[in-house]
Design a protein around this motif. Structure first.
Motif, PDB file in Angstrom:
ATOM      1  N   ASP A 180      37.996  40.896  57.373  1.00 57.51           N
ATOM      2  CA  ASP A 180      39.106  40.111  56.674  1.00 57.51           C
ATOM      3  C   ASP A 180      40.446  40.442  57.514  1.00 57.51           C
ATOM      4  O   ASP A 180      40.447  41.576  57.766  1.00 57.51           O
ATOM      5  N   LEU A 215      43.320  40.624  56.605  1.00 55.95           N
ATOM      6  CA  LEU A 215      44.360  41.919  56.158  1.00 55.95           C
ATOM      7  C   LEU A 215      43.521  43.277  56.156  1.00 55.95           C
ATOM      8  O   LEU A 215      44.257  44.276  56.700  1.00 55.95           O
ATOM      9  N   SER A 274      49.468  35.727  61.068  1.00 51.67           N
ATOM     10  CA  SER A 274      50.080  34.827  60.233  1.00 51.67           C
ATOM     11  C   SER A 274      49.778  33.227  60.265  1.00 51.67           C
ATOM     12  O   SER A 274      49.689  32.648  59.639  1.00 51.67           O
ATOM     13  N   SER A 319      42.362  34.401  54.344  1.00 47.30           N
ATOM     14  CA  SER A 319      42.238  35.376  55.272  1.00 47.30           C
ATOM     15  C   SER A 319      40.817  36.014  55.710  1.00 47.30           C
ATOM     16  O   SER A 319      40.827  36.890  56.577  1.00 47.30           O
ATOM     17  N   ILE A 361      47.243  34.728  49.274  1.00 49.24           N
ATOM     18  CA  ILE A 361      47.237  35.782  50.312  1.00 49.24           C
ATOM     19  C   ILE A 361      48.630  35.890  51.143  1.00 49.24           C
ATOM     20  O   ILE A 361      48.846  36.884  51.471  1.00 49.24           O
ATOM     21  N   PHE A 375      49.906  39.554  51.639  1.00 56.15           N
ATOM     22  CA  PHE A 375      49.687  40.336  52.852  1.00 56.15           C
ATOM     23  C   PHE A 375      51.131  40.807  53.385  1.00 56.15           C
ATOM     24  O   PHE A 375      51.211  41.854  53.701  1.00 56.15           O
ATOM     25  N   PHE A 432      51.442  44.209  52.123  1.00 56.54           N
ATOM     26  CA  PHE A 432      50.827  45.285  53.033  1.00 56.54           C
ATOM     27  C   PHE A 432      51.735  45.744  54.337  1.00 56.54           C
ATOM     28  O   PHE A 432      51.973  46.671  54.813  1.00 56.54           O
TER      29      PHE A 432
END
Lengths: 488, 104
Positions: free
Chosen positions: A132, A134, A183, A192, B61, B65, B68
């Motif tokens: 993923d 992230l 991004s 993601s 998300i 994101f 984080f």
């Protein structure tokens, strides 16, 4: 176990048992640091190494299990990540054993040092299984930030601090570029995790913005594995860092970087997309720059840094060949690199403890006073250069065969020419050891731990080349499962 | 997607990113480089939030994101400042051209 939790969470926790064990071990190490008196602190290294051996045994079954996603597709537990977990854990164990006899480490800092090593091992194990964007970002940062601290661990030494600052500035820069690229991937595909991105790609195809994002992410990966032109940090950080950390950085960090690079490209990019030319040119430049600059080096850590850069070029050649065969070659090359490099660094530490020098000109005449040790080091050198009958030869052979097999003849030719150049500077060390008037008088007596590392590495280096059937079979299966799992 | 406002935000974030890259390449002061890197992280944050606002992202998300990223960037800065401080005590300078013990 874990009946009180929702079913998908408890399944995930069982699947990542080795990681959980390593996390627990980090806490045990911290507590042991509080309890033990100063004279017994070096025992903590043994404790941590023993714990990681248990983790190694726990992660062996991963290689033979089918692949599956856990924690809502955040992580994937598959043979591919299992293979890299073994490499990372193996190098961490070797590294802890090497640290036992490394003089510059002060006794009162051993606890922190071992805890950081165990935690960075956890970070890299998670990195090998991240599926993923992230999770990828978090685990890469997890490992990088701890490595910044480990490289600058010798605070009384200016070189260590300087290496750490350079490593930090370039590392933070590349992770900023990485996350900017990520991004775009999130924006274009609307998700993601790799599974959803795969679905989007197979339905809508690849857009130019997606490729731009992926290439920006390549900067982050390239930094981790020291790909030219993102290699500038490597020689400085390697020379400044404590030698066991250098060994760890050059094997585990690179292996984890290769694992995420291969997984990201295999899962996100359909085979026909046209970034292979860019990767191929980068691999060729990496091999050439690494080998050519290594010729002029006199510090053994710096020389091994540049040779490591060149080895990454070879690993990339295998990766560019894509197919089952190419990934298999990458796996075997990384395994060979683990044992060869660890053995060479153990030797460098043994010399450093005796003479306090990392200069290869101080290796002069080693063969007269230490015939056996010099011969063992010679085997590691020819394995780095890729001469039979050593593991390095098998790795190079498979990588180049994979390149030819998928039509990258020009890349294979550059690889062969480069290995000739590489032979020169490895032979130069051997020349100093065998043909120059000796400087040292009495023989070196390496400790038991260093001997253990050297002889285990020596055994594996020869074993991988002489009896490769079983290992090639396992590596082939691992790469086959990786490809079928990602629908190739 | 065909929203002028959306493109404006993306182009602004691109400019912020490029300002950060310019800063990293031209600054000689380690703290200045660190600040430029933080600017680059923020460009990614703006990008993600804009994507979340104007496109249908899975499970927000685009909001999760950046949280984080901000946290990690703070952690990274803390470690970085500690390293820069420890070398400042030896070299008495934070300029990167003074850190020249290791080369080639």
């Amino acid at each position: 176990m874990f009946q009180f939790l929702p079913i998908n969470i408890s399944q995930g926790l069982i699947a990542i048992t080795p990681e959980l064990f390593v996390m627990g071990l980090a806490f045990v190490v911290i507590i042991a640091d509080l309890l033990l008196p100063l004279s017994k602190k070096r025992r903590i290294l043994d404790l941590a190494a023993f714990g990681l051996v248990v983790a190694l045994i726990l992660s062996v079954p991963n290689i033979f299990q089918p692949a599956k996603y856990v924690f809502n597709n955040m992580l994937v537990v598959d043979p591919f990540s299992g293979f890299f977990k073994l490499i990372i854990l193996g190098s961490a164990i070797f590294m802890l054993l090497m640290s036992r006899d490394y003089k510059p480490l002060p006794d009162n800092k051993i606890g922190e040092y071992s805890a950081l090593v165990v935690l960075v091992t956890l970070g890299m194990m998670l990195m090998a299984g991240a599926s993923d964007l992230l999770m990828l970002f978090l685990t890469i940062e997890f490992a990088s930030i701890i490595f910044f601290i480990l490289v600058g661990f010798l605070r009384q030494d200016v070189k260590s601090g300087e290496g750490a600052v350079k490593y930090f500035l370039l590392g933070a820069f590349s992770s900023a570029v990485f996350v900017y690229g990520a991004s775009f991937l999130v924006g274009v595909t609307g998700a993601s995790n790799f599974a959803s991105i795969q679905q989007y790609i197979s339905a809508h195809g690849v857009t130019p913005l997606f490729i731009v994002g992926l290439l920006l992410m390549l900067v982050g990966f390239g930094f981790k594995i020291a790909l030219v032109p993102f290699h500038m940090w490597a020689p400085d950080a390697y020379e400044g860092a404590p030698t066991p950390v250098t060994a760890f950085l050059s094997v585990a960090s690179k292996a984890a970087g290769v694992a995420v690079l291969v997984r990201t490209f295999i899962s996100l990019l359909p085979e026909n997309a046209n970034v292979n030319l860019i990767l191929g040119v980068m691999a060729a430049i990496t091999m050439t720059v690494g080998n050519l600059v290594a010729i002029t080096q006199n510090n053994v850590k710096r020389l091994l840094a540049y040779s490591g850069i060149a080895h990454v070029g070879y690993i990339m050649v295998g990766f560019i060949a894509y197919g089952v065969f190419g990934i298999e070659a990458v796996l075997i090359y990384t395994l060979a690199y683990l044992f060869t490099n660890m053995g060479a660094f153990a030797f460098a530490i043994a010399i450093y403890n005796k003479t306090g020098s990392d200069d290869i000109r101080d290796y002069a005449g080693m063969s007269l006073v230490n015939p056996l040790l010099s011969f063992v080091f010679f085997i590691f050198l020819i394995s780095l250069a890729g001469v039979p009958p050593t593991a390095g030869f098998l790795g190079k052979l498979l990588v180049l065969a994979a390149a030819i097999d998928s039509g990258y003849i020009w890349l294979a030719i550059i690889g062969v020419l480069n290995s000739v150049v590489a032979l020169y500077f490895y032979a130069r060390i051997a020349y100093y050891m065998y043909f120059v008037e000796p400087k040292m008088k009495e023989p070196i007596k390496p400790s038991g731990a260093l001997k253990l590392i050297m002889f285990v590495s020596l055994f594996m280096v020869l074993f991988i080349c002489l009896f490769p059937q079983k290992i090639i079979e396992i590596a082939g299966q691992v790469s086959l499962i990786l490809r079928t799992f990602n629908g190739l | 997607m065909n929203n002028l406002f959306f493109y404006t935000i993306i182009i602004v974030s691109l400019f912020i990113f490029l300002i950060g890259v310019y800063g990293v390449l031209t600054r000689r002061n380690a703290i200045g480089i660190l600040m430029s890197i933080e600017i680059m992280f923020n460009a990614a944050n703006i990008n993600l939030v804009a994507f979340n606002k104007f496109m249908a992202l899975e499970e927000s998300i685009g909001i999760i994101f950046p949280i984080f990223i901000i946290t990690i960037a703070a952690a990274e800065t803390a470690v970085g400042l500690a390293l820069i401080l420890s070398i400042y005590r030896k070299v008495k300078s934070v300029y990167v051209e003074k850190m020249d013990l290791l080369k080639w």
